[in-house]
Design an enzyme around this catalytic site. Structure first.
Site, PDB file in Angstrom:
ATOM      1  N   ASP A 148       0.813  -1.212   0.000  1.00  0.00           N
ATOM      2  CA  ASP A 148       0.000   0.000   0.000  1.00  0.00           C
ATOM      3  C   ASP A 148       0.848   1.264   0.000  1.00  0.00           C
ATOM      4  O   ASP A 148       0.587   2.208  -0.743  1.00  0.00           O
ATOM      5  CB  ASP A 148      -0.909   0.031   1.241  1.00  0.00           C
ATOM      6  CG  ASP A 148      -2.175  -0.785   1.074  1.00  0.00           C
ATOM      7  OD1 ASP A 148      -2.499  -1.167  -0.067  1.00  0.00           O
ATOM      8  OD2 ASP A 148      -2.852  -1.039   2.086  1.00  0.00           O
ATOM      9  N   HIS A 154      -1.690   6.553  -2.158  1.00  0.00           N
ATOM     10  CA  HIS A 154      -2.035   6.173  -0.792  1.00  0.00           C
ATOM     11  C   HIS A 154      -1.266   6.992   0.225  1.00  0.00           C
ATOM     12  O   HIS A 154      -1.368   6.747   1.420  1.00  0.00           O
ATOM     13  CB  HIS A 154      -1.806   4.677  -0.567  1.00  0.00           C
ATOM     14  CG  HIS A 154      -3.029   3.880  -0.860  1.00  0.00           C
ATOM     15  ND1 HIS A 154      -3.710   3.170   0.094  1.00  0.00           N
ATOM     16  CD2 HIS A 154      -3.724   3.727  -2.003  1.00  0.00           C
ATOM     17  CE1 HIS A 154      -4.758   2.600  -0.454  1.00  0.00           C
ATOM     18  NE2 HIS A 154      -4.787   2.927  -1.732  1.00  0.00           N
TER      19      HIS A 154
END
Length: 403
Positions: A148, A154
């Protein structure tokens, strides 16, 4: 003291009930995990397979790389652990990390702290103070969270990590987040030269592959990136700055945030910062340090300036009240466009955008960095001291030389 599986939520991060967030899509997460497996010390993979209860002679940690997304409906509390955003961060014109106003969200409930806290949980398992079931969940989360944090969107809260930024990719309507999750990788997989369908002369590489559609793409990342132009940079990918006395992690290997900045500094921060703080990096696992150059990509290439200019700025989704809600907008992905709609949305399947990303191998480098760093963390935690030179704390040096 053993910690029950039900307490993973409280330890990994603050509980939250927000819409879910994804990064890279399934292929991207699995590619990161596959690259990591290629660089695991021989003593580490069997331990990981035991923790994850993966049977058979061909155990692949990539098979659990999307577990955190697959079970998101049962773990709504984990939503904010997949991303981080700074107050005032607004690419492409301003990239604040964290900026003068601090971080958005709740303390401990972000991907940078999640990487450190899952690592700390697994350290407790190594020290025989953690149940196997809790370690299994923590390991699945760690594998996922490292992936991630290597997706630049992100690391920003603007327009829900780009989910509200409508664009097109050739003949398809999508959003900026989904473009980076899947469209760019799908195109790269589709255009990988056919010669990479043949095995590379490295058994450790081929053993980690699973016969997927992106095996050739991984071979290309290895051959054209990790093994050649990036080879001299790999050590810097794993390095962490020496913690200062004011930012050192607490004892117990990346312990939870306590008094790193001191009482006086906390009082000052109360007046100058609107947001929350993030726990300090450790000497071996330093996601904040690793994420800083990744976040800059949002201003350098990821977020096109044209999206804030006429005519394309007229067709963007307005920021929600909570701009750090990263819920993916899958209803936009892949819709066919009418000629009128095409003129309203910025096309990013162009030499200026996708062409530059492809030429500079930006996506490939992000996936490679995620894989190498994940391998470094797992090797540090689980390498058998009897099989490496020196204590486990010094294993990272052996790992770097092996690269």
């Amino acid at each position: 003291m053993r910690i029950s599986s039900t307490r993973v939520a409280a330890i990994v991060g603050a509980l939250a009930y927000l819409p879910e967030s994804h990064a890279w899509g399934a292929a991207g997460h699995e590619i990161v995990a596959t690259i990591a497996q290629m660089y695991l010390h021989p003593s580490v993979l069997p331990t990981l397979c035991d923790i994850l209860d993966l049977k058979g002679n061909r155990c692949h940690i990539a098979s659990v790389a999307t577990w955190a997304d697959q079970h998101r409906n049962q773990m709504r509390w984990s939503a904010t652990l997949h991303y981080v955003g700074a107050i005032g961060d607004h690419p492409s014109d301003t990239c604040a990390f964290p900026g003068t106003h601090g971080w958005a969200g709740k303390e401990g409930a972000n991907v940078l702290d999640a990487v450190k806290n899952t690592t700390s949980l697994l350290q407790q398992w190594v020290d025989h103070d953690m149940s196997d079931s809790t370690a299994s969940e923590a390991l699945k989360f760690l594998i996922h969270f490292v992936g991630d944090m290597h997706q630049p969107l992100h690391l920003t809260g603007r327009d829900r990590g780009g989910n509200g930024a409508r664009v097109r990719f050739g003949q398809r309507q999508t959003n900026l987040h989904s473009l980076w999750d899947g469209f760019l990788i799908a195109k790269a997989v589709r255009t990988t030269p056919r010669n990479y369908s043949r095995p590379l002369p490295y058994p450790e590489v081929e053993r980690a592959l699973r016969g997927t559609i992106y095996d050739s793409y991984i071979r290309r990342i290895l051959w054209e990136g990790i093994l050649h132009p990036w080879a001299e940079d790999l050590e810097t990918w794993l390095s962490c700055p020496t913690p200062s006395s004011s930012t050192a992690a607490t004892p117990g290997f990346l312990g939870m945030w306590q008094t790193a900045y001191g009482i006086a500094n906390r009082i000052v921060q109360t007046f100058i910062s609107e947001g929350v703080e993030i726990s300090p990096d450790g000497p071996v696992v330093c996601p904040y340090h690793w994420a800083q150059p990744l976040h800059k990509l949002n201003c350098e290439i990821v977020w096109p300036k044209e999206l804030d200019e006429p005519p394309y700025n007229q067709y963007q989704s307005a920021d929600d009240e909570d701009e750090h809600d990263h819920e993916d907008s899958y209803d936009l992905v892949g819709d066919e466009l009418s000629p009128r709609e095409k003129s309203r949305l910025l096309d990013l399947d162009t030499p200026k955008y996708a062409g530059v990303i492809e030429k500079k191998m930006i996506v490939e480098k992000l996936l490679a960095q995620g894989g190498i760093r994940l391998a470094g963390v797992l090797n540090y935690l689980f390498a058998d001291e009897s099989q490496v030179n020196g204590p486990r704390a010094a294993f990272l040096d052996d790992f770097r030389r092996a690269l």
